[in-house]
Design a protein around this motif. Structure first.
Motif, PDB file in Angstrom:
ATOM      1  N   LYS A   3     -13.235  78.920  45.180  1.00 17.41           N
ATOM      2  CA  LYS A   3     -12.112  77.920  44.657  1.00 17.41           C
ATOM      3  C   LYS A   3     -12.449  76.397  44.229  1.00 17.41           C
ATOM      4  O   LYS A   3     -13.445  76.091  44.970  1.00 17.41           O
ATOM      5  CB  LYS A   3     -10.837  77.991  45.764  1.00 17.41           C
ATOM      6  CG  LYS A   3     -10.359  79.387  46.066  1.00 17.41           C
ATOM      7  CD  LYS A   3      -9.352  79.553  46.902  1.00 17.41           C
ATOM      8  CE  LYS A   3      -8.854  80.932  46.899  1.00 17.41           C
ATOM      9  NZ  LYS A   3      -7.699  81.054  46.301  1.00 17.41           N
ATOM     10  N   LEU A   4     -11.797  75.963  43.848  1.00 13.81           N
ATOM     11  CA  LEU A   4     -11.491  74.350  43.637  1.00 13.81           C
ATOM     12  C   LEU A   4     -10.687  73.498  44.324  1.00 13.81           C
ATOM     13  O   LEU A   4      -9.406  73.913  44.388  1.00 13.81           O
ATOM     14  CB  LEU A   4     -11.697  73.969  42.274  1.00 13.81           C
ATOM     15  CG  LEU A   4     -12.782  74.243  41.127  1.00 13.81           C
ATOM     16  CD1 LEU A   4     -12.407  73.899  39.725  1.00 13.81           C
ATOM     17  CD2 LEU A   4     -13.916  73.580  41.527  1.00 13.81           C
ATOM     18  N   LEU A  36      -5.252  73.816  46.003  1.00 15.57           N
ATOM     19  CA  LEU A  36      -6.448  74.627  45.818  1.00 15.57           C
ATOM     20  C   LEU A  36      -6.117  75.677  44.697  1.00 15.57           C
ATOM     21  O   LEU A  36      -5.158  75.956  44.722  1.00 15.57           O
ATOM     22  CB  LEU A  36      -6.601  75.389  46.997  1.00 15.57           C
ATOM     23  CG  LEU A  36      -7.903  76.300  47.605  1.00 15.57           C
ATOM     24  CD1 LEU A  36      -9.188  75.200  47.452  1.00 15.57           C
ATOM     25  CD2 LEU A  36      -7.692  76.856  48.622  1.00 15.57           C
ATOM     26  N   HIS A  37      -7.148  75.509  43.774  1.00 16.80           N
ATOM     27  CA  HIS A  37      -7.131  76.738  42.559  1.00 16.80           C
ATOM     28  C   HIS A  37      -8.357  77.327  42.655  1.00 16.80           C
ATOM     29  O   HIS A  37      -9.228  77.168  43.062  1.00 16.80           O
ATOM     30  CB  HIS A  37      -6.975  75.693  41.455  1.00 16.80           C
ATOM     31  CG  HIS A  37      -5.557  75.055  40.814  1.00 16.80           C
ATOM     32  ND1 HIS A  37      -4.722  75.522  40.561  1.00 16.80           N
ATOM     33  CD2 HIS A  37      -5.455  73.577  41.212  1.00 16.80           C
ATOM     34  CE1 HIS A  37      -3.661  74.793  40.521  1.00 16.80           C
ATOM     35  NE2 HIS A  37      -4.013  73.406  40.785  1.00 16.80           N
ATOM     36  N   GLU A  38      -8.127  78.763  41.904  1.00 17.89           N
ATOM     37  CA  GLU A  38      -9.138  79.540  41.710  1.00 17.89           C
ATOM     38  C   GLU A  38     -10.215  78.883  40.525  1.00 17.89           C
ATOM     39  O   GLU A  38      -9.828  78.157  40.011  1.00 17.89           O
ATOM     40  CB  GLU A  38      -8.555  80.753  40.889  1.00 17.89           C
ATOM     41  CG  GLU A  38      -7.750  81.742  41.761  1.00 17.89           C
ATOM     42  CD  GLU A  38      -8.586  82.087  42.914  1.00 17.89           C
ATOM     43  OE1 GLU A  38      -9.816  82.711  42.635  1.00 17.89           O
ATOM     44  OE2 GLU A  38      -8.007  82.710  44.031  1.00 17.89           O
ATOM     45  N   ASP A  39     -11.406  78.981  40.805  1.00 16.19           N
ATOM     46  CA  ASP A  39     -12.368  78.466  39.782  1.00 16.19           C
ATOM     47  C   ASP A  39     -12.743  79.152  38.715  1.00 16.19           C
ATOM     48  O   ASP A  39     -13.148  80.260  38.645  1.00 16.19           O
ATOM     49  CB  ASP A  39     -13.990  78.478  40.617  1.00 16.19           C
ATOM     50  CG  ASP A  39     -14.824  77.580  39.863  1.00 16.19           C
ATOM     51  OD1 ASP A  39     -14.539  77.045  39.104  1.00 16.19           O
ATOM     52  OD2 ASP A  39     -15.961  77.638  40.562  1.00 16.19           O
ATOM     53  N   ARG A  44     -11.198  74.105  35.353  1.00  9.81           N
ATOM     54  CA  ARG A  44     -12.265  73.086  35.250  1.00  9.81           C
ATOM     55  C   ARG A  44     -12.074  72.464  33.905  1.00  9.81           C
ATOM     56  O   ARG A  44     -12.364  71.042  33.853  1.00  9.81           O
ATOM     57  CB  ARG A  44     -13.697  74.038  35.018  1.00  9.81           C
ATOM     58  CG  ARG A  44     -14.155  74.549  36.372  1.00  9.81           C
ATOM     59  CD  ARG A  44     -15.713  74.745  36.297  1.00  9.81           C
ATOM     60  NE  ARG A  44     -15.941  75.426  37.587  1.00  9.81           N
ATOM     61  CZ  ARG A  44     -16.787  74.387  38.261  1.00  9.81           C
ATOM     62  NH1 ARG A  44     -17.129  73.382  37.883  1.00  9.81           N
ATOM     63  NH2 ARG A  44     -17.234  75.015  39.428  1.00  9.81           N
ATOM     64  N   GLY A  45     -11.425  73.124  32.924  1.00  7.02           N
ATOM     65  CA  GLY A  45     -11.208  72.008  31.652  1.00  7.02           C
ATOM     66  C   GLY A  45     -10.228  70.859  31.840  1.00  7.02           C
ATOM     67  O   GLY A  45     -10.402  69.756  31.434  1.00  7.02           O
ATOM     68  N   ILE A  46      -9.151  71.437  32.516  1.00  6.02           N
ATOM     69  CA  ILE A  46      -7.975  70.386  32.806  1.00  6.02           C
ATOM     70  C   ILE A  46      -8.634  69.268  33.663  1.00  6.02           C
ATOM     71  O   ILE A  46      -8.499  68.052  33.701  1.00  6.02           O
ATOM     72  CB  ILE A  46      -6.950  71.079  33.656  1.00  6.02           C
ATOM     73  CG1 ILE A  46      -6.247  71.995  32.599  1.00  6.02           C
ATOM     74  CG2 ILE A  46      -5.866  70.306  34.104  1.00  6.02           C
ATOM     75  CD1 ILE A  46      -5.265  72.871  33.104  1.00  6.02           C
ATOM     76  N   LYS A  49     -10.671  66.883  31.707  1.00  6.66           N
ATOM     77  CA  LYS A  49      -9.774  65.975  30.994  1.00  6.66           C
ATOM     78  C   LYS A  49      -9.329  64.742  31.598  1.00  6.66           C
ATOM     79  O   LYS A  49      -9.085  63.744  31.210  1.00  6.66           O
ATOM     80  CB  LYS A  49      -8.667  66.803  30.267  1.00  6.66           C
ATOM     81  CG  LYS A  49      -8.986  67.632  29.486  1.00  6.66           C
ATOM     82  CD  LYS A  49      -9.179  66.993  28.017  1.00  6.66           C
ATOM     83  CE  LYS A  49      -9.383  68.028  26.889  1.00  6.66           C
ATOM     84  NZ  LYS A  49      -9.672  67.357  25.661  1.00  6.66           N
ATOM     85  N   VAL A  50      -9.145  65.036  33.065  1.00 10.19           N
ATOM     86  CA  VAL A  50      -8.701  63.816  33.764  1.00 10.19           C
ATOM     87  C   VAL A  50      -9.887  63.502  34.988  1.00 10.19           C
ATOM     88  O   VAL A  50      -9.309  62.974  36.169  1.00 10.19           O
ATOM     89  CB  VAL A  50      -7.324  64.165  34.326  1.00 10.19           C
ATOM     90  CG1 VAL A  50      -6.140  64.037  33.491  1.00 10.19           C
ATOM     91  CG2 VAL A  50      -7.309  65.399  35.361  1.00 10.19           C
ATOM     92  N   SER A  51     -11.076  63.660  34.742  1.00  6.36           N
ATOM     93  CA  SER A  51     -11.905  63.266  35.674  1.00  6.36           C
ATOM     94  C   SER A  51     -12.057  61.912  36.117  1.00  6.36           C
ATOM     95  O   SER A  51     -12.517  61.779  37.363  1.00  6.36           O
ATOM     96  CB  SER A  51     -13.559  63.978  34.867  1.00  6.36           C
ATOM     97  OG  SER A  51     -13.608  62.938  33.863  1.00  6.36           O
ATOM     98  N   HIS A  52     -11.546  61.038  35.499  1.00  3.41           N
ATOM     99  CA  HIS A  52     -11.603  59.794  36.074  1.00  3.41           C
ATOM    100  C   HIS A  52     -10.389  59.589  37.165  1.00  3.41           C
ATOM    101  O   HIS A  52     -10.233  58.438  37.846  1.00  3.41           O
ATOM    102  CB  HIS A  52     -11.511  58.877  35.062  1.00  3.41           C
ATOM    103  CG  HIS A  52     -10.076  58.969  34.089  1.00  3.41           C
ATOM    104  ND1 HIS A  52      -9.907  60.157  33.260  1.00  3.41           N
ATOM    105  CD2 HIS A  52      -9.086  58.246  34.106  1.00  3.41           C
ATOM    106  CE1 HIS A  52      -8.852  59.863  32.721  1.00  3.41           C
ATOM    107  NE2 HIS A  52      -8.235  58.864  33.066  1.00  3.41           N
TER     108      HIS A  52
END
Length: 63
Positions: A3-4, A36-39, A44-46, A49-52
């Protein structure tokens, strides 16, 4: 299955509409919130996009 754990680490002030929509789809509204989300590739793409604005941590769940 892993999970993420996604944490909003920066304020959404100054973010554009697309970034706000991505954060809303993740379920993050306030700084410091964690979800908490499924990996999978979509999440991962979302996050990319907002990694900063977010921090992602992989959590392994063993059955």
């Amino acid at each position: 299955m892993s999970k993420l754990l996604v944490t909003l680490i920066k304020s959404t002030s100054g973010a554009n509409k697309a970034q706000l929509a991505n954060l809303q789809s993740l379920g993050l509204t306030k700084r410091g919130n964690q979800v908490l989300h499924e990996d999978n590739a979509a999440i991962r793409g979302i996050c990319r996009k907002v990694s900063h604005l977010v921090s992602c941590e992989v959590i392994d769940e063993e059955a």
